[in-house]
Structures are given as C-alpha cells and as structure tokens.
Design a protein around this motif. Structure first.
Motif, PDB file in Angstrom:
ATOM      1  N   PHE A  19       0.841  -1.204   0.000  1.00 28.01           N
ATOM      2  CA  PHE A  19       0.000   0.000   0.000  1.00 28.01           C
ATOM      3  C   PHE A  19       0.870   1.245   0.000  1.00 28.01           C
ATOM      4  N   LYS A  20       1.957   1.208   0.807  1.00 27.02           N
ATOM      5  CA  LYS A  20       2.882   2.340   0.853  1.00 27.02           C
ATOM      6  C   LYS A  20       3.528   2.547  -0.517  1.00 27.02           C
ATOM      7  N   ARG A  21       3.970   1.445  -1.138  1.00 25.33           N
ATOM      8  CA  ARG A  21       4.604   1.544  -2.452  1.00 25.33           C
ATOM      9  C   ARG A  21       3.629   2.119  -3.482  1.00 25.33           C
ATOM     10  N   GLU A  22       2.399   1.609  -3.441  1.00 25.76           N
ATOM     11  CA  GLU A  22       1.388   2.106  -4.381  1.00 25.76           C
ATOM     12  C   GLU A  22       1.078   3.576  -4.127  1.00 25.76           C
ATOM     13  N   LEU A  56      -0.051   6.535   7.144  1.00 28.36           N
ATOM     14  CA  LEU A  56       0.562   5.213   7.047  1.00 28.36           C
ATOM     15  C   LEU A  56       1.838   5.138   7.880  1.00 28.36           C
ATOM     16  N   ILE A  57       2.608   6.192   7.848  1.00 29.89           N
ATOM     17  CA  ILE A  57       3.838   6.220   8.630  1.00 29.89           C
ATOM     18  C   ILE A  57       3.502   6.164  10.120  1.00 29.89           C
ATOM     19  N   ARG A  58       2.521   6.947  10.544  1.00 30.99           N
ATOM     20  CA  ARG A  58       2.090   6.938  11.946  1.00 30.99           C
ATOM     21  C   ARG A  58       1.521   5.575  12.316  1.00 30.99           C
ATOM     22  N   PHE A  59       0.746   4.978  11.436  1.00 27.78           N
ATOM     23  CA  PHE A  59       0.126   3.678  11.699  1.00 27.78           C
ATOM     24  C   PHE A  59       1.191   2.605  11.821  1.00 27.78           C
ATOM     25  N   LYS A  60       2.229   2.733  11.009  1.00 31.49           N
ATOM     26  CA  LYS A  60       3.311   1.756  10.982  1.00 31.49           C
ATOM     27  C   LYS A  60       4.048   1.741  12.311  1.00 31.49           C
TER      28      LYS A  60
END
Length: 127
Positions: A6-9, A122-126
């Motif tokens: 998802f991050k890559r996309e 996404l970064i925070r979720f990661k």
C-alpha cells in the motif's frame, strides 16, 4: 506485506500526481505563450483592419477609375474583420481552457495533499 504494498502504491501515486502536476504546469506555460501570441496576432489584425479602413476611405475619394481597387480593399477589410472576430473567439477559448487548466491544477494539488496526508497516516500507523 499489505502495508508495504500500500505504501509503495501510494508512493507511485504521489509520483504520478507530481508528474501530472509538471505536465499541467508545462501545459499552462505553453498555453500562456500561445495566448500571448494570439493577443499579438489580434492586435496586429486590429491594426491592419484600421489601416485597411483608412485605405478604403482614401480610395473612395479617388476618381471613378479606381473603383475596382476600392472594391478589393473593401473585401480585404471584410476578411480582416472576420479574422479579428475569429482571433477574438480563439482568445476566448484560450481563456476558458486556461480556467479549466487552473481548475485541474487545483484538483491535482488537492490530490497531492490527500496523498501526502495518507502517506503520513501510514507512517504513523506503521509505528
């Protein structure tokens, strides 16, 4: 795995949006240059129209033997006026397209912002 994909996309989408933004900016630059050219053409056509109208007025004061020349100049004046009207129409279309491009640019910027926000989430979720 899904998060990485998802991050890559998302990164690919951001790249595509940035490329689209560059294309829109290049298109705007080209449209502005075209608009300037059309404005210059419109001004030139207007000057030519005025000059032809002056020639027409002078020709009408000449002797009867110059009637054929006067008719030709009048026809040229008509053609120049038509060209001026068409040039005005082209400028109007350019202005409408310019507004649409600005709207598109705004939408692209909004999408870019949304994409950046999503990437931050996404970064925070990661973590």
């Amino acid at each position: 795995m899904k998060i990485i994909r998802f991050k890559r996309e998302t990164q690919e989408a951001v790249g595509s949006i940035e490329a689209g933004t560059d294309e829109v900016n290049n298109g705007m630059k080209a449209m502005n240059e075209v608009g300037d050219v059309f404005k210059h053409i419109l001004e030139s056509v207007h000057r030519v129209t005025e000059q032809i109208q002056e020639v027409t007025a002078t020709s009408e004061q000449m002797s009867a033997g110059t009637e054929e020349v006067t008719a030709s100049v009048t026809e040229m004046s008509h053609i120049a006026k038509e060209s001026e009207e068409k040039s005005k129409h082209v400028v109007q279309i350019y202005q409408e397209q310019s507004l649409k491009i600005n709207d598109t640019r705004s939408l692209v910027n909004e999408l870019k912002n949304y994409s950046n926000e999503l990437q931050e989430m996404l970064i925070r979720f990661k973590f």
